[in-house]
Design a protein around this motif. Structure first.
Motif, PDB file in Angstrom:
ATOM      1  N   VAL A 277      40.165  22.258  -6.695  1.00 41.92           N
ATOM      2  CA  VAL A 277      39.777  21.810  -5.936  1.00 41.92           C
ATOM      3  C   VAL A 277      39.120  22.837  -5.043  1.00 41.92           C
ATOM      4  O   VAL A 277      39.427  23.515  -4.544  1.00 41.92           O
ATOM      5  CB  VAL A 277      40.286  20.880  -4.641  1.00 41.92           C
ATOM      6  CG1 VAL A 277      39.276  19.964  -3.257  1.00 41.92           C
ATOM      7  CG2 VAL A 277      41.035  18.946  -5.236  1.00 41.92           C
TER       8      VAL A 277
ATOM      9  N   ARG B 107      36.022  23.496  -1.908  1.00 47.23           N
ATOM     10  CA  ARG B 107      35.260  22.905  -1.253  1.00 47.23           C
ATOM     11  C   ARG B 107      33.474  23.769  -1.003  1.00 47.23           C
ATOM     12  O   ARG B 107      33.961  25.267  -0.062  1.00 47.23           O
ATOM     13  CB  ARG B 107      35.680  22.683   0.095  1.00 47.23           C
ATOM     14  CG  ARG B 107      36.744  22.258  -0.410  1.00 47.23           C
ATOM     15  CD  ARG B 107      37.547  21.682   0.619  1.00 47.23           C
ATOM     16  NE  ARG B 107      38.427  22.353   1.893  1.00 47.23           N
ATOM     17  CZ  ARG B 107      39.752  22.473   1.797  1.00 47.23           C
ATOM     18  NH1 ARG B 107      40.104  21.252   2.812  1.00 47.23           N
ATOM     19  NH2 ARG B 107      40.752  23.414   3.016  1.00 47.23           N
TER      20      ARG B 107
ATOM     21  N   GLN C 228      35.659  18.701  -7.410  1.00 46.58           N
ATOM     22  CA  GLN C 228      37.333  18.013  -7.128  1.00 46.58           C
ATOM     23  C   GLN C 228      37.515  18.121  -9.005  1.00 46.58           C
ATOM     24  O   GLN C 228      38.971  18.221  -8.587  1.00 46.58           O
ATOM     25  CB  GLN C 228      36.992  16.091  -7.933  1.00 46.58           C
ATOM     26  CG  GLN C 228      36.721  15.835  -6.075  1.00 46.58           C
ATOM     27  CD  GLN C 228      37.548  15.800  -4.843  1.00 46.58           C
ATOM     28  OE1 GLN C 228      39.286  16.476  -5.035  1.00 46.58           O
ATOM     29  NE2 GLN C 228      37.706  15.710  -3.636  1.00 46.58           N
TER      30      GLN C 228
ATOM     31  N   ASP D 274      42.332  28.410   0.944  1.00 50.97           N
ATOM     32  CA  ASP D 274      42.540  27.919   1.620  1.00 50.97           C
ATOM     33  C   ASP D 274      44.119  27.999   2.076  1.00 50.97           C
ATOM     34  O   ASP D 274      44.712  28.603   2.170  1.00 50.97           O
ATOM     35  CB  ASP D 274      42.489  26.209   1.742  1.00 50.97           C
ATOM     36  CG  ASP D 274      42.662  25.909   3.274  1.00 50.97           C
ATOM     37  OD1 ASP D 274      41.428  25.918   3.730  1.00 50.97           O
ATOM     38  OD2 ASP D 274      43.673  25.149   3.678  1.00 50.97           O
TER      39      ASP D 274
ATOM     40  N   GLU E 219      45.938  24.871   2.880  1.00 49.12           N
ATOM     41  CA  GLU E 219      46.444  23.645   1.696  1.00 49.12           C
ATOM     42  C   GLU E 219      46.479  24.673   0.189  1.00 49.12           C
ATOM     43  O   GLU E 219      46.461  23.587  -0.578  1.00 49.12           O
ATOM     44  CB  GLU E 219      45.576  22.505   1.824  1.00 49.12           C
ATOM     45  CG  GLU E 219      44.973  21.530   3.280  1.00 49.12           C
ATOM     46  CD  GLU E 219      43.980  20.658   3.363  1.00 49.12           C
ATOM     47  OE1 GLU E 219      43.040  21.063   2.391  1.00 49.12           O
ATOM     48  OE2 GLU E 219      43.669  20.563   4.593  1.00 49.12           O
ATOM     49  N   HIS E 220      46.320  25.514   0.050  1.00 47.23           N
ATOM     50  CA  HIS E 220      46.163  26.069  -0.772  1.00 47.23           C
ATOM     51  C   HIS E 220      48.203  26.293  -1.695  1.00 47.23           C
ATOM     52  O   HIS E 220      48.076  26.846  -1.213  1.00 47.23           O
ATOM     53  CB  HIS E 220      45.543  27.856  -1.201  1.00 47.23           C
ATOM     54  CG  HIS E 220      45.826  28.117  -2.529  1.00 47.23           C
ATOM     55  ND1 HIS E 220      44.986  27.671  -3.897  1.00 47.23           N
ATOM     56  CD2 HIS E 220      46.634  29.107  -2.683  1.00 47.23           C
ATOM     57  CE1 HIS E 220      45.175  28.417  -4.541  1.00 47.23           C
ATOM     58  NE2 HIS E 220      46.155  29.430  -3.930  1.00 47.23           N
TER      59      HIS E 220
ATOM     60  N   VAL F  74      43.252  24.826  -3.833  1.00 46.63           N
ATOM     61  CA  VAL F  74      42.766  24.744  -3.309  1.00 46.63           C
ATOM     62  C   VAL F  74      41.323  25.604  -2.585  1.00 46.63           C
ATOM     63  O   VAL F  74      41.893  26.638  -1.689  1.00 46.63           O
ATOM     64  CB  VAL F  74      42.922  24.143  -1.350  1.00 46.63           C
ATOM     65  CG1 VAL F  74      41.370  22.836  -0.861  1.00 46.63           C
ATOM     66  CG2 VAL F  74      43.217  22.267  -1.984  1.00 46.63           C
TER      67      VAL F  74
END
Ligand code: ATP
Ligand code: MG
Length: 552
Positions: free
Chosen positions: A466, A468, A498, A526, A529-530, A536
């Motif tokens: 993912v 962003r 995504q 991230d 969250e990674h 991520v």
């Protein structure tokens, strides 16, 4: 990134104070109120205060100016300490709190009362406003101004013991209701607040105002140069009045400088809180926020932020700095420090029809710095390229893959588009191409060189991720001036990819590691969250400034 120190009026002033023997050691402080996360403007204040102490071999305190318990919290105290450390600064001694001096402030308030310099006033807020006068009109003395010292003492002690309701009484300094500087018209020293405090619990039901606290905090700590922003200039006479009228152990000096304001940004905790409360962002540390925690999560290196704060200079005139300067400091820094890798944001399958076999290529991690080494990247018949890098037909300005035309695959070979498949809506779903060369880096034998290079990942050896993609949070240059801050928000400030695919090596990135995704920009794993199993990445910044071109 080495940052050269520029001369500025603060450095000159301190230098001359040292030379004239007005001060021996330089002591500064960074005094945030723990009522929100720190923002880029605070980063400026941090680099100024810690930077001056560092430059002159002195020390800098971290002191929470925690005199407004309602809006303050431990969460903010924690985040502020973390941000200052992350920026690369170490405060001298323990973290300090204005609240740990409350008893001393109280004793000093009694000292003013005993000397006829303070009184308890019963005017309501509304009445006090009327008595205060205006810029063109002198104020009027409060009818309670002439209370005796003993009456004031008794009332003030009762204020402390919680006898009175909030707003019933205040303690005021007795200075001059006709002073041209409104701050000197008998300013409030203490208010009644029946609220618990994050540090002192329910010990107090009266709390000192900023003005009555700040200079005394500086005096207690032996601060020599109390550096603050220009909005406190009009408060300086009051700062000095308290220092003069109290038996303080030391005389600090207040010096003001201009706030840092950047375009397309807000640097007001109140407005930042509004964005958090309205769920426009995911929190104070959303990567689009101009908070230090947000910039960090976005992948902005601390060194680049410090460099920017130095480059913008320190002056006494307010101005707005183009945020592109900050972005450019980040880009310059990352260009040197970020390893290169490949990520396809919008995957389109590409099959090489005549590739004899899969191979492992050695690809350099940095085009200009061999110290980054090389990595192995699997190259095979089935690849993903970005759907924006393919067109069935195009003019010569499109230097990517086109049917019948050639393009180079980054770090690999030259191919030529053959045909493609489309779905019922006409979207291209699969492209077929032939290899024109087989030796990585080689040019075609027939001399017809490709004009462009595109990036790719192996379809069989890639990992879904993912990604962003962030853009500036505001589409307005001066969002703070909009009536409604929410209307200035850029609707495209976040686009989530995504279905992105990355090289397997990227999945192993440690959180907060930044890479340059070839041809796309800089991206950071991230912080929260990674995971290797579910990567991520956040976009830090694109390779080029897309705003200056479109905005003139
Ligand atoms: P806000 O207006 O966002 O609430 P503040 O000034 O009230 O910010 P404080 O916690 O009181 O926030 O600030 C701590 C220190 O940081 C103060 O010395 C203040 O002068 C300084 N500071 C705040 N904003 C800026 C800015 N934009 N540029 C430089 N220094 C700043
Ligand atoms: Mg403030």
């Amino acid at each position: 990134m080495s940052t050269e120190l520029r001369s500025n009026f603060l450095r000159t002033q301190i230098q001359s104070d040292l030379e004239a023997g007005r001060t021996g050691e330089v002591v500064t402080r960074f005094p945030p109120e723990p009522n929100g996360f720190l923002h880029i403007g605070h980063a400026k204040s941090i680099t100024v205060n810690f930077g001056l102490a560092e430059q002159f071999g002195g020390r800098c305190h971290l002191r929470f100016d925690d005199t407004n318990p309602e809006k303050e919290s431990q969460e903010f105290i924690n985040s502020i300490q973390e941000d200052v450390s992350w920026l690369g600064y170490e405060w001298s001694g323990e973290v300090r709190f204005a609240s740990s001096y409350f008893e001393q402030f109280y004793q000093w308030a009694l000292h003013l009362i005993d000397n006829g310099c303070a009184y308890v006033c019963d005017l309501s807020a509304e009445e006090a406003r009327r008595y205060r006068g205006s810029l063109v009109e002198a104020g009027q003395n409060s009818p309670f101004r002439e209370r005796s010292a003993s009456e004031n003492r008794a009332l003030f002690e009762q204020m402390r013991s919680g006898v009175f309701a909030e707003g019933a009484k205040v303690l005021r300094a007795k200075i001059d209701m006709a002073a041209p500087n409104m701050n000197l018209r008998d300013p409030i020293l203490y208010r009644i607040r029946h609220v618990a405090h994050h540090q002192t619990g329910t010990d107090w039901t009266i709390y000192p105002t900023y003005d009555f606290a700040h200079g005394q905090e500086d005096a207690i700590e032996g601060v020599t140069h109390s550096i603050c922003t220009l909005e406190f200039e009009d408060h300086r006479p009051l700062y000095e009045w308290f220092i003069e009228h109290l038996p303080v152990p030391h005389t600090p000096r207040q010096i003001e400088f201009a706030r840092l304001n950047t375009s397309y940004t807000i640097t007001s905790k109140r407005q930042l809180k509004q964005l958090v409360d309205a769920n426009v962002v995911t929190g104070w540390d959303d990567p689009r926020m101009p908070t230090i925690a947000g910039l960090r999560r976005r992948g902005y290196p601390a060194t680049a932020i410090r460099h920017f704060c130095e480059e913008v200079g320190t002056s006494r005139s307010d101005s707005i700095v183009d945020v592109a300067m900050l972005e450019s400091a980040v880009r310059d820094h990352l260009n040197k420090t970020a390893a290169r890798a490949m990520c396809v944001l919008r995957p389109l399958r590409l099959t090489l029809t005549n590739l004899p076999n899969e191979s492992v290529l050695l690809v350099p991690n940095h085009p200009a710095d061999e110290a980054f080494g090389v990595r192995e990247v699997t190259f095979g018949q089935d690849l993903f390229i970005d759907c924006q890098d393919f067109r069935e037909s195009a003019n010569k300005h499109f230097k990517r893959l086109v049917l019948g035309k050639r393009v180079r695959l980054r770090g690999a070979i030259v191919i030529e588009g053959e045909r493609c498949e489309t779905d019922a809506e006409g979207n291209v779903t699969h492209v077929f191409a032939r290899c024109v060369t087989l030796e990585p880096g080689a040019d075609p034998d027939d001399g017809i060189k490709p004009k462009g290079v595109i990036h790719w990942v192996s379809a069989d050896h890639s990992v879904p991720a993912v990604v962003r993609c962030y853009d500036r949070l505001f589409s307005q240059e001066a969002p703070g001036r909009c009536d409604d801050i929410l209307e200035a928000v850029n609707p495209e400030s976040l686009v989530v990819m995504q279905d992105a695919v990355i090289e397997p090596m990227l999945a192993k990135a440690v959180p907060e590691q930044v890479y340059q995704f070839e041809r796309e920009g800089y991206f950071v794993a991230d912080r929260y969250e990674h995971q290797s199993e579910a990567p991520v990445f956040n976009m830090t910044i694109g390779l080029r400034d897309n705003w200056s071109a479109s905005n003139g």
